[in-house]
Design an enzyme around this catalytic site. Structure first.
Site, PDB file in Angstrom:
ATOM      1  N   GLY A  12       0.786  -1.227   0.000  1.00 14.13           N
ATOM      2  CA  GLY A  12       0.000   0.000   0.000  1.00 14.13           C
ATOM      3  C   GLY A  12       0.810   1.264   0.000  1.00 14.13           C
ATOM      4  O   GLY A  12       0.240   2.332  -0.060  1.00 14.13           O
ATOM      5  N   ARG A 116      -8.422  11.125  -8.872  1.00 12.30           N
ATOM      6  CA  ARG A 116      -7.308  10.168  -8.826  1.00 12.30           C
ATOM      7  C   ARG A 116      -6.821   9.775 -10.216  1.00 12.30           C
ATOM      8  O   ARG A 116      -5.639   9.460 -10.392  1.00 12.30           O
ATOM      9  CB  ARG A 116      -7.753   8.927  -8.032  1.00 12.30           C
ATOM     10  N   ILE A 140       1.556   4.303  -6.339  1.00 13.04           N
ATOM     11  CA  ILE A 140       0.655   5.218  -5.654  1.00 13.04           C
ATOM     12  C   ILE A 140      -0.188   4.363  -4.707  1.00 13.04           C
ATOM     13  O   ILE A 140      -0.669   3.290  -5.081  1.00 13.04           O
ATOM     14  CB  ILE A 140      -0.227   6.017  -6.632  1.00 13.04           C
ATOM     15  N   SER A 141      -0.323   4.814  -3.475  1.00 12.41           N
ATOM     16  CA  SER A 141      -1.029   4.021  -2.470  1.00 12.41           C
ATOM     17  C   SER A 141      -2.501   3.845  -2.813  1.00 12.41           C
ATOM     18  O   SER A 141      -3.075   4.589  -3.612  1.00 12.41           O
ATOM     19  CB  SER A 141      -0.907   4.685  -1.094  1.00 12.41           C
ATOM     20  N   ALA A 142      -3.126   2.873  -2.170  1.00 10.31           N
ATOM     21  CA  ALA A 142      -4.545   2.592  -2.374  1.00 10.31           C
ATOM     22  C   ALA A 142      -5.403   3.748  -1.837  1.00 10.31           C
ATOM     23  O   ALA A 142      -5.025   4.412  -0.866  1.00 10.31           O
ATOM     24  CB  ALA A 142      -4.930   1.298  -1.666  1.00 10.31           C
TER      25      ALA A 142
END
Length: 306
Positions: A12, A116, A140-142
C-alpha cells in the site's frame, strides 16, 4: 471454506516490497437472507490486513494494513475489494464512505475534488482500491490508505497551516494537502526520483490544485525525505509514505509544537505511528494500526529494488 487469492498488485505504500507469507483467519458474519451461522475462513496470504470493517463489530486490530488484497468472492465483499463497481472518482469516494473508511466531510470533499485518474499512469484502473505502479519501483497508495492518512491529519490541515508529504510520488496526497490548507497555507512534497517529481508537477497542473501550485502555496522538491524540507518548517502536519526503522529526528525537529506526524515505523512488522508534539516539545506517540510498508530508503536503494 477456503478462498483463493489473487496476488496483491503492490503493497500500500509507494515502493515495491517482497512478499511476506502468513496464515490469517477471520470470520465472515452472516448476511441478510442467508443462513444465520458463521463461516470460519482460513486464508493463506501475504500479511496484508486492512483498516476496513465489513461489519458493525469493531475491526480486529491484528487485521489491518495500508494495502489491498483481491478476494475472489461473491457479493459486496468482492465488489469492495476489487473496486469493480467504481468507475468515477465520486463513486470511489462514496464507496469508501459506505464502508466507513471516510467519515469526514472535508476529507470526502477534497478526495472528490482531486481526481485520482490524473495521478495514475495510463493503463491502470485509477479507482480500484489498490496500489498502482508508477514506475521506478514505486506505486501510488490505495485510496483507502490515502483517506485514512487524511483523516488522521485533518485537524492539522486547517486553512493557513503547513504540511509536508515525504515521498510525494505522483503528487496526489500533496495536492489533497494543498486544498485543505488553502492559499494561505503551505503544502510541500519531497520526492527523491526526479522523473517522478517532474510528472507530479504535470499531474497537479491538471488538477483542482493547479492554482495553488501556480501561486506557490503548493510546491514539490527533489530531495531525501528523511531529512524533511527545512525551508518551510515548522510543519503542522507531516506524512511519510514508507517505513522507517525509527522516527527520523529531522522530521521531529521540523514538526511544530501542536503538530502531528504520521509515519510507518518498523522493519518486517510495522505500526502506523501517530506522533503528536506537545506545546512543551515533548512527544505523545500511539500506534494507529499494524501495517506493511517497505523501507524509507535512499534513491539508489529504491532503484535497485533493495
Amino acid at each position: 471454506m477456503r478462498l483463493s487469492l489473487s496476488p496483491p498488485l503492490a503493497y500500500g505504500c509507494r515502493y515495491r516490497a517482497p512478499s511476506l507469507k502468513h496464515l490469517l483467519t477471520f470470520t465472515l458474519l452472516p448476511q441478510p437472507h442467508r443462513h444465520h451461522h458463521h463461516h470460519r475462513l482460513t486464508v493463506s496470504a501475504p500479511l496484508l490486513p486492512t483498516p476496513l470493517s465489513l461489519s458493525s463489530q469493531p475491526p480486529n486490530p491484528n487485521f489491518f494494513t495500508g494495502n489491498t488484497l483481491f478476494f475472489r468472492m461473491e457479493g459486496d465483499l468482492q465488489r469492495f475489494w476489487s473496486g469493480s463497481s467504481i468507475n468515477k472518482n465520486k463513486a470511489m469516494v462514496e464507496h469508501l464512505k459506505t464502508y466507513g473508511v471516510i467519515s469526514s466531510k472535508k476529507v470526502s470533499e477534497v478526495m472528490e475534488s482531486i481526481d485520482r485518474v490524473l495521478f495514475v499512469p495510463d493503463g491502470n484502473a485509477p479507482y480500484y482500491d489498490s496500489p498502482m505502479p508508477i514506475g521506478y519501483n514505486a506505486t501510488i497508495s490505495a485510496p483507502h490508505m490515502h483517506a485514512t492518512c487524511l483523516q488522521l491529519l485533518e485537524e492539522k490541515l486547517q486553512p493557513g497551516m503547513h504540511a509536508l508529504d515525504v515521498g510525494s510520488g505522483t503528487g496526489y496526497l500533496t495536492a489533497c494537502f494543498a486544498l485543505m490548507v488553502g492559499p494561505q497555507g503551505r503544502a510541500v512534497g519531497v520526492e527523491h526520483i526526479p522523473e517522478l517529481l517532474s510528472s507530479s508537477i504535470q499531474n497537479i497542473q491538471k488538477s483542482a490544485a493547479a492554482p495553488l501550485l501556480k501561486e506557490g502555496s503548493l510546491s514539490v522538491h527533489v530531495g531525501d525525505g528523511r531529512l524533511g524540507w527545512p525551508e518551510h518548517a515548522p510543519y503542522d502536519a507531516i506524512h511519510v509514505g514508507a517505513a522507517a526503522p525509527e522516527i527520523p529526528q529531522a522530521l521531529i525537529d521540523q514538526l511544530k509544537p501542536g503538530g502531528r506526524l504520521v509515519i510507518p515505523v518498523g522493519s518486517i512488522f510495522q505500526d502506523l505511528k501517530v506522533i503528536d508534539k506537545n506545546k512543551d516539545g515533548s512527544l505523545s506517540i500511539r500506534s494507529e494500526t499494524s501495517v506493511r510498508y517497505v523501507p524509507l530508503t535512499s534513491r539508489d536503494a529504491q532503484l535497485r529494488g533493495a
